[in-house]
Design a protein around this motif. Sequence first.
Motif, PDB file in Angstrom:
ATOM      1  N   LEU A 154      33.228  40.534  48.794  1.00  0.00           N
ATOM      2  CA  LEU A 154      33.702  39.361  48.075  1.00  0.00           C
ATOM      3  C   LEU A 154      34.569  39.771  46.884  1.00  0.00           C
ATOM      4  CD1 LEU A 154      33.002  36.205  48.093  1.00  0.00           C
ATOM      5  CD2 LEU A 154      31.443  36.753  46.236  1.00  0.00           C
ATOM      6  N   PRO A 155      35.693  39.063  46.622  1.00  0.00           N
ATOM      7  CA  PRO A 155      36.481  39.371  45.416  1.00  0.00           C
ATOM      8  C   PRO A 155      35.617  39.248  44.166  1.00  0.00           C
ATOM      9  CG  PRO A 155      37.702  37.888  46.863  1.00  0.00           C
ATOM     10  CD  PRO A 155      36.311  37.993  47.427  1.00  0.00           C
ATOM     11  N   GLN A 156      35.739  40.213  43.267  1.00  0.00           N
ATOM     12  CA  GLN A 156      34.932  40.241  42.044  1.00  0.00           C
ATOM     13  C   GLN A 156      35.827  40.122  40.814  1.00  0.00           C
ATOM     14  OE1 GLN A 156      31.496  40.495  41.980  1.00  0.00           O
ATOM     15  NE2 GLN A 156      31.491  40.398  44.218  1.00  0.00           N
ATOM     16  N   TRP A 157      35.250  39.600  39.731  1.00  0.00           N
ATOM     17  CA  TRP A 157      35.951  39.515  38.459  1.00  0.00           C
ATOM     18  C   TRP A 157      36.356  40.906  38.001  1.00  0.00           C
ATOM     19  CZ3 TRP A 157      38.652  37.404  34.788  1.00  0.00           C
ATOM     20  CH2 TRP A 157      38.616  37.903  33.491  1.00  0.00           C
ATOM     21  N   ASP A 158      37.633  41.063  37.653  1.00  0.00           N
ATOM     22  CA  ASP A 158      38.161  42.341  37.174  1.00  0.00           C
ATOM     23  C   ASP A 158      38.961  42.053  35.902  1.00  0.00           C
ATOM     24  OD1 ASP A 158      39.334  44.768  36.658  1.00  0.00           O
ATOM     25  OD2 ASP A 158      40.484  44.851  38.520  1.00  0.00           O
ATOM     26  N   LYS A 159      38.408  42.401  34.777  1.00  0.00           N
ATOM     27  CA  LYS A 159      39.035  42.090  33.487  1.00  0.00           C
ATOM     28  C   LYS A 159      40.434  42.671  33.388  1.00  0.00           C
ATOM     29  CE  LYS A 159      38.165  42.242  28.503  1.00  0.00           C
ATOM     30  NZ  LYS A 159      37.222  42.668  27.439  1.00  0.00           N
ATOM     31  N   GLN A 160      40.641  43.854  33.939  1.00  0.00           N
ATOM     32  CA  GLN A 160      41.951  44.500  33.859  1.00  0.00           C
ATOM     33  C   GLN A 160      43.037  43.707  34.586  1.00  0.00           C
ATOM     34  OE1 GLN A 160      43.123  47.214  32.124  1.00  0.00           O
ATOM     35  NE2 GLN A 160      41.139  46.894  31.119  1.00  0.00           N
ATOM     36  N   ALA A 161      42.649  43.031  35.642  1.00  0.00           N
ATOM     37  CA  ALA A 161      43.630  42.264  36.407  1.00  0.00           C
ATOM     38  C   ALA A 161      44.159  41.070  35.617  1.00  0.00           C
ATOM     39  CB  ALA A 161      43.007  41.788  37.714  1.00  0.00           C
ATOM     40  N   TYR A 162      43.409  40.658  34.585  1.00  0.00           N
ATOM     41  CA  TYR A 162      43.808  39.490  33.787  1.00  0.00           C
ATOM     42  C   TYR A 162      43.949  39.868  32.304  1.00  0.00           C
ATOM     43  CZ  TYR A 162      42.331  37.121  38.045  1.00  0.00           C
ATOM     44  OH  TYR A 162      42.191  36.729  39.358  1.00  0.00           O
ATOM     45  N   ARG A 163      44.310  41.091  32.049  1.00  0.00           N
ATOM     46  CA  ARG A 163      44.380  41.569  30.655  1.00  0.00           C
ATOM     47  C   ARG A 163      45.454  40.851  29.837  1.00  0.00           C
ATOM     48  NH1 ARG A 163      46.208  45.466  34.032  1.00  0.00           N
ATOM     49  NH2 ARG A 163      48.324  46.248  33.761  1.00  0.00           N
ATOM     50  N   ALA A 164      46.465  40.273  30.512  1.00  0.00           N
ATOM     51  CA  ALA A 164      47.525  39.559  29.792  1.00  0.00           C
ATOM     52  C   ALA A 164      47.159  38.091  29.533  1.00  0.00           C
ATOM     53  CB  ALA A 164      48.837  39.637  30.574  1.00  0.00           C
ATOM     54  N   TYR A 165      45.975  37.660  30.004  1.00  0.00           N
ATOM     55  CA  TYR A 165      45.568  36.266  29.865  1.00  0.00           C
ATOM     56  C   TYR A 165      44.783  36.069  28.565  1.00  0.00           C
ATOM     57  CZ  TYR A 165      46.751  35.207  34.764  1.00  0.00           C
ATOM     58  OH  TYR A 165      47.408  34.986  35.948  1.00  0.00           O
ATOM     59  N   ASP A 166      44.835  34.845  28.012  1.00  0.00           N
ATOM     60  CA  ASP A 166      43.980  34.478  26.878  1.00  0.00           C
ATOM     61  C   ASP A 166      42.554  34.276  27.388  1.00  0.00           C
ATOM     62  OD1 ASP A 166      46.080  34.482  25.048  1.00  0.00           O
ATOM     63  OD2 ASP A 166      46.589  32.387  25.487  1.00  0.00           O
ATOM     64  N   ILE A 167      41.585  34.748  26.636  1.00  0.00           N
ATOM     65  CA  ILE A 167      40.183  34.633  26.995  1.00  0.00           C
ATOM     66  C   ILE A 167      39.492  33.601  26.109  1.00  0.00           C
ATOM     67  CG2 ILE A 167      37.972  35.827  27.264  1.00  0.00           C
ATOM     68  CD1 ILE A 167      39.988  36.958  29.161  1.00  0.00           C
ATOM     69  N   VAL A 168      38.833  32.623  26.713  1.00  0.00           N
ATOM     70  CA  VAL A 168      38.030  31.648  25.985  1.00  0.00           C
ATOM     71  C   VAL A 168      36.591  31.813  26.461  1.00  0.00           C
ATOM     72  CG1 VAL A 168      37.598  29.214  25.538  1.00  0.00           C
ATOM     73  CG2 VAL A 168      39.954  30.013  25.860  1.00  0.00           C
TER      74      VAL A 168
END
Length: 200
Positions: free
Chosen positions: A183-197
């Motif tokens: 199953l696809p898993q959350w990968d913080k590096q893949a979304y490093r350019a995104y704002d985190i809330v």
Amino acid sequence: MRRVVVLFVALMCGVSAMAEGDARWWITRLEATLGERYAMHIAVAMGSEEPLQGLFMVDGDDYYIRLGVMEVYGDGELRYEINNERKEVTIDRVDLESVDLLTNPTRAFSFVDEEFATELISSDSEGATLRLTPRDESLGIDSIELRLSRNQDSVLPSVVAYNYGGDGVSIALDAQPWSVEALPQWDKQAYRAYDIVSFL
């Protein structure tokens, strides 16, 4: 002896027919067919809006949803909701009580007697329509209509419709073969350019 066997078989056929005319039989077959791992294409319709197309996958307590510009990863504890248009990630705890497919798909088809009153609306050799009414009003759902399709002993959902105080959300479902190793898993590096809330 033969007469006893014939009577026993006739009795069992009667019990089986009675069971299939019961809402709980359909729920039990649905849960047995789905098991712990499944994937489905979905089309989510709200009012007169054009349905949003997507996919959801469940593997035990983990899940992944893709719907329009949104993606959601869940690991049984945390939920990572990604808006790819706004480039934003929202992190929150998984609502373990929810049976809403888009909120917690791992429980979307878990309808136990203690939580739901189940009613068989109609059934035939091809499937059934059930109405499920939560016993706990705090769930926020007035009722759920579940349409099921049947292929011999396999029972799968084709539509799940939620009624929220007059507002409706209808989700058409099409079961898919499991086509990935994991199953696809959350990968913080893949979304490093995104704002985190974070709501943790």
